[in-house]
Design a protein around this motif. Structure first.
Motif, PDB file in Angstrom:
ATOM      1  N   LYS A 185      -7.162  21.848   0.491  1.00 37.39           N
ATOM      2  CA  LYS A 185      -8.006  20.836   0.137  1.00 37.39           C
ATOM      3  C   LYS A 185      -7.272  19.205   0.625  1.00 37.39           C
ATOM      4  O   LYS A 185      -6.240  19.094   0.802  1.00 37.39           O
ATOM      5  N   GLN A 186      -8.558  18.408   1.177  1.00 36.78           N
ATOM      6  CA  GLN A 186      -8.138  17.126   1.668  1.00 36.78           C
ATOM      7  C   GLN A 186      -7.611  16.269   0.695  1.00 36.78           C
ATOM      8  O   GLN A 186      -8.480  15.882  -0.697  1.00 36.78           O
ATOM      9  N   VAL A 187      -6.658  15.414   0.846  1.00 32.20           N
ATOM     10  CA  VAL A 187      -6.137  14.547   0.004  1.00 32.20           C
ATOM     11  C   VAL A 187      -6.330  12.935   0.964  1.00 32.20           C
ATOM     12  O   VAL A 187      -5.644  13.013   2.205  1.00 32.20           O
ATOM     13  N   ARG A 188      -7.188  12.115   0.544  1.00 30.12           N
ATOM     14  CA  ARG A 188      -7.526  11.226   1.116  1.00 30.12           C
ATOM     15  C   ARG A 188      -7.473   9.834   0.148  1.00 30.12           C
ATOM     16  O   ARG A 188      -8.580   9.438  -0.355  1.00 30.12           O
ATOM     17  N   THR A 189      -6.295   9.356  -0.344  1.00 28.77           N
ATOM     18  CA  THR A 189      -6.397   8.391  -1.507  1.00 28.77           C
ATOM     19  C   THR A 189      -4.981   7.736  -1.471  1.00 28.77           C
ATOM     20  O   THR A 189      -4.509   7.526  -0.230  1.00 28.77           O
ATOM     21  N   GLY A 190      -4.736   6.798  -2.617  1.00 27.25           N
ATOM     22  CA  GLY A 190      -3.489   5.911  -2.590  1.00 27.25           C
ATOM     23  C   GLY A 190      -3.472   5.011  -3.364  1.00 27.25           C
ATOM     24  O   GLY A 190      -4.174   4.959  -4.389  1.00 27.25           O
ATOM     25  N   HIS A 199       0.722  -1.195   0.021  1.00 29.80           N
ATOM     26  CA  HIS A 199      -0.189   0.029  -0.047  1.00 29.80           C
ATOM     27  C   HIS A 199       0.876   1.242   0.082  1.00 29.80           C
ATOM     28  O   HIS A 199       1.994   1.384   0.538  1.00 29.80           O
ATOM     29  N   SER A 200       0.333   2.363  -0.816  1.00 33.20           N
ATOM     30  CA  SER A 200       0.818   3.574  -0.611  1.00 33.20           C
ATOM     31  C   SER A 200      -0.605   4.524  -0.167  1.00 33.20           C
ATOM     32  O   SER A 200      -1.290   4.610  -1.038  1.00 33.20           O
ATOM     33  N   THR A 201      -0.272   5.169   0.911  1.00 29.91           N
ATOM     34  CA  THR A 201      -1.488   5.894   1.438  1.00 29.91           C
ATOM     35  C   THR A 201      -1.196   7.349   1.504  1.00 29.91           C
ATOM     36  O   THR A 201      -0.091   7.782   1.995  1.00 29.91           O
ATOM     37  N   LEU A 202      -2.069   8.217   1.067  1.00 29.50           N
ATOM     38  CA  LEU A 202      -1.853   9.816   1.178  1.00 29.50           C
ATOM     39  C   LEU A 202      -3.072  10.154   1.947  1.00 29.50           C
ATOM     40  O   LEU A 202      -4.286  10.169   1.863  1.00 29.50           O
ATOM     41  N   LYS A 203      -2.605  10.700   3.197  1.00 34.59           N
ATOM     42  CA  LYS A 203      -3.498  11.549   4.068  1.00 34.59           C
ATOM     43  C   LYS A 203      -2.874  12.837   4.437  1.00 34.59           C
ATOM     44  O   LYS A 203      -1.973  12.955   5.386  1.00 34.59           O
ATOM     45  N   THR A 204      -3.236  14.044   3.581  1.00 34.27           N
ATOM     46  CA  THR A 204      -2.648  15.251   3.819  1.00 34.27           C
ATOM     47  C   THR A 204      -3.642  16.286   3.337  1.00 34.27           C
ATOM     48  O   THR A 204      -4.770  16.075   2.877  1.00 34.27           O
ATOM     49  N   ARG A 205      -3.133  17.586   3.139  1.00 34.44           N
ATOM     50  CA  ARG A 205      -3.903  18.737   2.718  1.00 34.44           C
ATOM     51  C   ARG A 205      -3.025  19.339   1.602  1.00 34.44           C
ATOM     52  O   ARG A 205      -1.828  19.587   1.846  1.00 34.44           O
ATOM     53  N   TYR A 213     -14.175   5.163  -6.880  1.00 37.92           N
ATOM     54  CA  TYR A 213     -14.338   6.617  -6.765  1.00 37.92           C
ATOM     55  C   TYR A 213     -14.251   7.166  -5.433  1.00 37.92           C
ATOM     56  O   TYR A 213     -14.948   6.648  -4.481  1.00 37.92           O
ATOM     57  N   ASP A 214     -13.550   7.987  -4.999  1.00 35.88           N
ATOM     58  CA  ASP A 214     -13.090   8.710  -3.642  1.00 35.88           C
ATOM     59  C   ASP A 214     -13.612  10.042  -3.583  1.00 35.88           C
ATOM     60  O   ASP A 214     -12.964  10.554  -2.589  1.00 35.88           O
ATOM     61  N   GLY A 215     -14.251  10.557  -4.583  1.00 37.18           N
ATOM     62  CA  GLY A 215     -14.302  11.930  -4.465  1.00 37.18           C
ATOM     63  C   GLY A 215     -15.331  12.722  -3.336  1.00 37.18           C
ATOM     64  O   GLY A 215     -15.058  13.893  -3.298  1.00 37.18           O
ATOM     65  N   LEU A 216     -15.857  12.016  -2.498  1.00 32.12           N
ATOM     66  CA  LEU A 216     -16.603  12.804  -1.511  1.00 32.12           C
ATOM     67  C   LEU A 216     -15.348  12.969  -0.233  1.00 32.12           C
ATOM     68  O   LEU A 216     -15.464  13.956   0.377  1.00 32.12           O
ATOM     69  N   LEU A 217     -14.503  12.163  -0.194  1.00 28.82           N
ATOM     70  CA  LEU A 217     -13.479  12.118   0.911  1.00 28.82           C
ATOM     71  C   LEU A 217     -12.252  12.734   0.213  1.00 28.82           C
ATOM     72  O   LEU A 217     -11.525  13.054   1.136  1.00 28.82           O
ATOM     73  N   ASN A 218     -12.162  12.764  -1.089  1.00 24.84           N
ATOM     74  CA  ASN A 218     -10.510  13.001  -1.369  1.00 24.84           C
ATOM     75  C   ASN A 218     -10.736  14.369  -2.426  1.00 24.84           C
ATOM     76  O   ASN A 218     -11.940  14.210  -3.244  1.00 24.84           O
ATOM     77  N   ASP A 219      -9.739  15.178  -2.843  1.00 24.12           N
ATOM     78  CA  ASP A 219      -9.698  15.964  -3.773  1.00 24.12           C
ATOM     79  C   ASP A 219      -9.266  15.249  -5.127  1.00 24.12           C
ATOM     80  O   ASP A 219      -8.298  15.376  -5.565  1.00 24.12           O
ATOM     81  N   ILE A 220     -10.338  14.479  -5.610  1.00 17.90           N
ATOM     82  CA  ILE A 220     -10.047  13.430  -6.660  1.00 17.90           C
ATOM     83  C   ILE A 220      -9.625  14.355  -7.978  1.00 17.90           C
ATOM     84  O   ILE A 220      -8.768  13.872  -8.640  1.00 17.90           O
ATOM     85  N   TRP A 221     -10.060  15.557  -8.119  1.00 20.96           N
ATOM     86  CA  TRP A 221      -9.767  16.389  -9.438  1.00 20.96           C
ATOM     87  C   TRP A 221      -8.438  16.915  -9.392  1.00 20.96           C
ATOM     88  O   TRP A 221      -7.824  17.136 -10.260  1.00 20.96           O
ATOM     89  N   GLY A 222      -7.749  16.823  -8.115  1.00 21.62           N
ATOM     90  CA  GLY A 222      -6.257  17.129  -7.925  1.00 21.62           C
ATOM     91  C   GLY A 222      -5.277  16.214  -8.435  1.00 21.62           C
ATOM     92  O   GLY A 222      -4.142  16.422  -8.653  1.00 21.62           O
ATOM     93  N   GLN A 223      -5.784  14.911  -8.670  1.00 22.36           N
ATOM     94  CA  GLN A 223      -4.852  13.754  -9.189  1.00 22.36           C
ATOM     95  C   GLN A 223      -3.322  13.861  -8.388  1.00 22.36           C
ATOM     96  O   GLN A 223      -2.372  13.965  -8.975  1.00 22.36           O
ATOM     97  N   HIS A 224      -3.759  13.484  -7.123  1.00 21.27           N
ATOM     98  CA  HIS A 224      -2.454  13.764  -6.169  1.00 21.27           C
ATOM     99  C   HIS A 224      -1.561  12.361  -6.104  1.00 21.27           C
ATOM    100  O   HIS A 224      -0.481  12.379  -5.613  1.00 21.27           O
TER     101      HIS A 224
END
Length: 367
Positions: free
Chosen positions: A41-46, A31-37, A130-141
């Protein structure tokens, strides 16, 4: 806590030692987990990565097949699996808008490991929810370094569940979802093989949630839903990866993948137009398949193969259905409350709350 730690046994089969996809020898998960801002904007993805064998996949291909229950999702590399029946790369799961960069990075990582890149190409398998409710999905982080991290950290042993890797920002049956895993080991009389499952669960409506056949979701409606003010309950998807060490041929892998639908249905999912329900199964039981270094002149004209007789394949189907069912519940139980500054609040499902709902349905631990 996991389902079995709460005394909830799903199905009749016996789990492997870890009750995880890594009970299948050689399978590794990272796993690689992203939890940051980022920029407020909130980033919650990986990224979650699965390797089918202990070595490089292209040197030790395995047979594979896939099934689509509902196609509101995306994946790369599946057409070649449909055509050739071979899995020759690691598999990765991420969010909807990062599928491209994960694919491209896996290609770059493959090239780094090639002695002669002129004679080889690859089409990695990458899937998404799709994780767009909890993550800034448009930011493609998700970036290349995150894919590399997931690959470098891939290992056997226990698999971390819940809000990790690709599952970091996922929602399941209106609770916090994400990564879940489970396994079943067949008896010696049935072949002694193992079936392991990993899911990225991001699907389902609360009121339809079932555990061990009981409609527990109807007794959990007092817990606030993250879709109360935005989105639609049930929107989302589920990716299922099924591994086995049984000697299956590609068409049998496809049949195994289809059984994921049963496990999802048992938990109350699989009926939404807006869900991408994509399943892949691979089998490592044939150990001597030619390497996928296309262009080599020393490949044999034919390869001896084994296959499970279809008269004895049903226990594998049952094992896959049960393991998918349990992996989904494990994913939900591993979730913890997650919220955003924009007002989205996704509750985790506490084990005690689930047990209370089960008892209200008439469930008994001694059943």
């Amino acid at each position: 806590m996991r389902a079995r730690q709460l005394g909830i046994t799903l199905g009749l089969g016996t789990p492997g030692e870890l009750n995880a996809i890594t009970d299948v020898p050689g399978v590794r998960v990272g796993h690689s987990t992203l939890k940051t801002r980022v920029d407020g904007k909130q980033v919650r993805t990986g990224v979650t990565l699965i390797q089918p064998r202990a070595g490089e996949a292209r040197h030790q291909p395995c047979f594979a097949g896939y099934h689509v229950l509902n196609g509101n999702g995306d994946a790369t590399g599946l057409e070649w699996i449909s055509e050739a029946g071979l899995l020759t790369t690691p598999m990765a799961i991420t969010n909807t808008h990062s599928i491209g960069i994960v694919r491209d990075t896996l290609i770059a990582l493959e090239r780094e490991r090639l002695a002669d890149p002129a004679v080889y190409w690859c089409m990695p398998v990458v899937m998404e929810t799709y994780d767009g409710l909890l993550n800034d999905i448009w930011g493609q982080h998700v970036q290349p370094e995150h894919v590399r991290q997931a690959l470098d950290q891939a290992e056997t042993g226990p698999v971390q569940e819940g809000a990790v890797g690709g599952g970091t920002g996922m929602i399941c049956h209106e609770f916090k979802g994400g990564i879940g895993t489970a396994s079943r080991r067949l008896s010696a009389e049935q072949g002694g093989w193992t079936v392991g499952v990993l899911v990225q669960a991001n699907h389902g409506k609360r009121q339809e949630l079932r555990v061990d056949g009981y409609p527990v979701g109807r007794h959990l409606m007092d817990i606030p839903s993250p879709f109360a003010e935005r989105g639609t309950p049930g929107m989302g998807s589920i990716v299922v990866i099924i591994a086995t060490d049984a000697p299956l041929l590609p068409h049998q892998c496809k049949r195994l993948a289809q059984r994921a639908s049963i496990g999802i249905g048992r938990t109350g999912g699989g009926t939404e137009d807006s869900s991408g329900d994509l399943f892949l199964a691979f089998a490592t039981g044939n150990h001597d398949l030619p390497p996928a270094d296309y262009g080599r002149k020393d490949l044999p004209l034919s390869t001896p193969l084994r296959m499970v007789n279809n008269d004895h394949i049903s226990p594998l189907f049952s094992a896959a259905a049960e393991a998918v069912e349990e992996a989904i519940i494990n994913a939900i139980l591993a979730g913890e409350d997650m919220s955003t500054e924009e007002g989205v609040k996704v509750p985790g499902l506490a084990g005690e709350s689930l047990l209370q709902a089960l008892h209200r349905c008439g469930w008994s631990m001694s059943r």
